[in-house]
Design a protein around this motif. Sequence first.
Motif, PDB file in Angstrom:
ATOM      1  N   ARG A 102       0.819  -1.211   0.000  1.00  0.00           N
ATOM      2  CA  ARG A 102       0.000   0.000   0.000  1.00  0.00           C
ATOM      3  C   ARG A 102       0.854   1.264   0.000  1.00  0.00           C
ATOM      4  NH1 ARG A 102      -4.411  -0.909   4.607  1.00  0.00           N
ATOM      5  NH2 ARG A 102      -5.131   1.111   3.829  1.00  0.00           N
ATOM      6  N   PHE A 149     -15.986   2.358  -0.013  1.00  0.00           N
ATOM      7  CA  PHE A 149     -15.324   1.381   0.839  1.00  0.00           C
ATOM      8  C   PHE A 149     -14.321   2.031   1.784  1.00  0.00           C
ATOM      9  CE2 PHE A 149     -16.452  -1.200  -2.945  1.00  0.00           C
ATOM     10  CZ  PHE A 149     -17.310  -2.072  -2.304  1.00  0.00           C
ATOM     11  N   ASP A 177      -9.105   0.645   6.145  1.00  0.00           N
ATOM     12  CA  ASP A 177      -9.202  -0.288   5.023  1.00  0.00           C
ATOM     13  C   ASP A 177      -9.748   0.452   3.819  1.00  0.00           C
ATOM     14  OD1 ASP A 177     -11.392  -3.060   4.298  1.00  0.00           O
ATOM     15  OD2 ASP A 177      -9.446  -2.578   3.469  1.00  0.00           O
ATOM     16  N   SER A 237     -10.164   1.116   0.074  1.00  0.00           N
ATOM     17  CA  SER A 237     -10.012   0.458  -1.218  1.00  0.00           C
ATOM     18  C   SER A 237      -9.626   1.496  -2.271  1.00  0.00           C
ATOM     19  CB  SER A 237     -11.310  -0.245  -1.614  1.00  0.00           C
ATOM     20  OG  SER A 237     -11.610  -1.288  -0.716  1.00  0.00           O
ATOM     21  N   TYR A 238      -8.729   1.102  -3.155  1.00  0.00           N
ATOM     22  CA  TYR A 238      -8.226   2.040  -4.162  1.00  0.00           C
ATOM     23  C   TYR A 238      -7.790   1.267  -5.395  1.00  0.00           C
ATOM     24  CZ  TYR A 238      -3.827   0.397  -2.167  1.00  0.00           C
ATOM     25  OH  TYR A 238      -2.803  -0.405  -1.710  1.00  0.00           O
ATOM     26  N   ASP A 264      -0.898  -5.003  -3.819  1.00  0.00           N
ATOM     27  CA  ASP A 264      -1.456  -3.778  -3.248  1.00  0.00           C
ATOM     28  C   ASP A 264      -0.823  -2.518  -3.805  1.00  0.00           C
ATOM     29  OD1 ASP A 264      -2.960  -5.462  -1.729  1.00  0.00           O
ATOM     30  OD2 ASP A 264      -2.006  -5.004   0.188  1.00  0.00           O
ATOM     31  N   CYS A 272      -3.571  -2.030  -6.532  1.00  0.00           N
ATOM     32  CA  CYS A 272      -4.954  -1.900  -6.111  1.00  0.00           C
ATOM     33  C   CYS A 272      -5.157  -2.618  -4.785  1.00  0.00           C
ATOM     34  CB  CYS A 272      -5.905  -2.481  -7.170  1.00  0.00           C
ATOM     35  SG  CYS A 272      -5.526  -4.181  -7.664  1.00  0.00           S
ATOM     36  N   PHE A 273      -6.153  -2.183  -4.054  1.00  0.00           N
ATOM     37  CA  PHE A 273      -6.502  -2.828  -2.794  1.00  0.00           C
ATOM     38  C   PHE A 273      -8.014  -2.905  -2.719  1.00  0.00           C
ATOM     39  CE2 PHE A 273      -7.569  -2.856   1.728  1.00  0.00           C
ATOM     40  CZ  PHE A 273      -6.786  -3.921   2.169  1.00  0.00           C
ATOM     41  N   LEU A 274      -8.521  -4.072  -2.336  1.00  0.00           N
ATOM     42  CA  LEU A 274      -9.949  -4.315  -2.317  1.00  0.00           C
ATOM     43  C   LEU A 274     -10.398  -4.659  -0.909  1.00  0.00           C
ATOM     44  CD1 LEU A 274     -12.539  -4.644  -4.021  1.00  0.00           C
ATOM     45  CD2 LEU A 274     -11.888  -7.030  -4.394  1.00  0.00           C
ATOM     46  N   ASP A 275     -11.569  -4.192  -0.539  1.00  0.00           N
ATOM     47  CA  ASP A 275     -12.175  -4.554   0.729  1.00  0.00           C
ATOM     48  C   ASP A 275     -11.993  -6.052   0.989  1.00  0.00           C
ATOM     49  OD1 ASP A 275     -14.531  -3.574   2.770  1.00  0.00           O
ATOM     50  OD2 ASP A 275     -14.827  -5.662   2.145  1.00  0.00           O
ATOM     51  N   TYR A 313      -9.508  -7.481 -10.833  1.00  0.00           N
ATOM     52  CA  TYR A 313      -9.831  -6.563  -9.751  1.00  0.00           C
ATOM     53  C   TYR A 313     -11.260  -6.037  -9.868  1.00  0.00           C
ATOM     54  CZ  TYR A 313      -9.964  -2.270  -7.038  1.00  0.00           C
ATOM     55  OH  TYR A 313     -10.336  -1.276  -6.165  1.00  0.00           O
ATOM     56  N   LEU A 317     -14.453  -6.376  -7.380  1.00  0.00           N
ATOM     57  CA  LEU A 317     -15.023  -5.154  -6.830  1.00  0.00           C
ATOM     58  C   LEU A 317     -16.542  -5.140  -7.000  1.00  0.00           C
ATOM     59  CD1 LEU A 317     -14.520  -2.267  -5.642  1.00  0.00           C
ATOM     60  CD2 LEU A 317     -14.390  -1.479  -8.012  1.00  0.00           C
TER      61      LEU A 317
END
Length: 462
Positions: A163, A181, A278, A280-281, A296, A299-302, A348, A352
């Motif tokens: 991240r 999110f 947390d 998300s992006y 990460d 991208c980062f997901l819930d 991703y 999402l």
Amino acid sequence: MRERTQILIAGGGPGGATAGTLLARQGFDVLLLERDRFPRYHIGESLLPSLLPVLDAMGAREVVERHGFVRKTGAFYGWGGEEWSLGFDEPGRPAPYSFQVIRGEFDHLLLEHARRQGVVVREGTRVRRVALPGGRATTATWATGEGHEGDTAFRYFIDASGRAGVLGARQLRTRRFHDAFRNVAAWGYWRGAAPLASAPDGAIGVFSLPGHGWFWAIPLHDGTLSVGLVTGKRSFQGAKERLGSIDAVYHEALGDCPQLAAMLAGARLVTPIKVESDYSYVSRDFCGKGHFLVGDAACFLDPLLSTGVHLAMYSGLLSAAAIGSVLRGEVDEAAARRFYQTAYRHAYERLLILVSAFYRIHDGRDAYFRKAQTLSRRDLRGTRLHESFLNIVTGIEDVHDASEEAVDVLHAELRRPRQGHRAQGLGGHGTSQMFSLPTDPRHAPGGLVLVLDPYPRLLPAP
């Protein structure tokens, strides 16, 4: 420290270790710089069955199997007033299990395996900046914890820095957040919890809360149960102001989840509560001239569907296949980048959409299954209603989209016996059945398909 390498990787987590291992096993020169010293703590403990073929391609399956992690054969959902289980080991499923892991141990296993495969690993070394003359990544400036600094030139750079995003977030600044999110996770570890009744062996439990979030419950091989609360940032802050502490917020939420509270009735919390925002992006671009963003960093997901390590190792695999194919002269870089951008971003975005559907808590199980069917590119109208959902939440659908199985039919060179070829599938585990050729060439990312045997590479779609 080397002044030049073919591939430089920033970050030694699952994404970086996967990419490094797969490239080193092909004979490429790989240098990996990791800011921390392993083992180090990390959250994200519930893994998906999609990691099995990746571990096989890395030659790491037995390493992980021997460690004794809990085998995860499914998931249990207490969601929106309904209860249901999904088993990964149903007849005909391509990968019957995954693992519930202590991430510090799992990540350390993968990084040490990368060393044994030929990756030069330097821990306690942080990539500070990447030079981008003319828009192409060429050189990284690094610093060690002891105060040493230097530069290393490379052909390709993999940003697997998590991240923190040394290149994608800090320099290119193309990351954008999903307002829907903006959540907070608070979790701790319990000992003496009762098993989750009527659930597959080693299953994760996922429990919705009325109006304000959900809990995870993950059994670990040290005898503890990881229990985490995920709720909206505003809801969390409001509850904290009302109750006076994070612990009070956590325990009050447990009281709103009778299924989980019953499991913990005779248990004790053995760690302090940890908290993490947390958010998300997603980055606008997952790759560029001379570089790829992995895990990460892109991208980062819930965490609702436990997809973090899946996306990290999947993107590590894709980046290794793309870079290796370019360095061998099999595809041009622009085509390889199109493949990577398309395949990783589609994985991703599909997850999402499915997570977003789940947050409509009271839509019901069948609504989530039907949404999953609309997200699958394969014709599954004649199968069980939950099949598309199961393919997506196990990560198998992503692997299907990027790769193919019948290469020996389509490419004559793969029909000839090769020394060390394992006809039963990668690592002899029979996981080759997870890979199927896109029936429509328009579905092949960038006009290419991923092949894992005898090593990860890209080939033109037939």
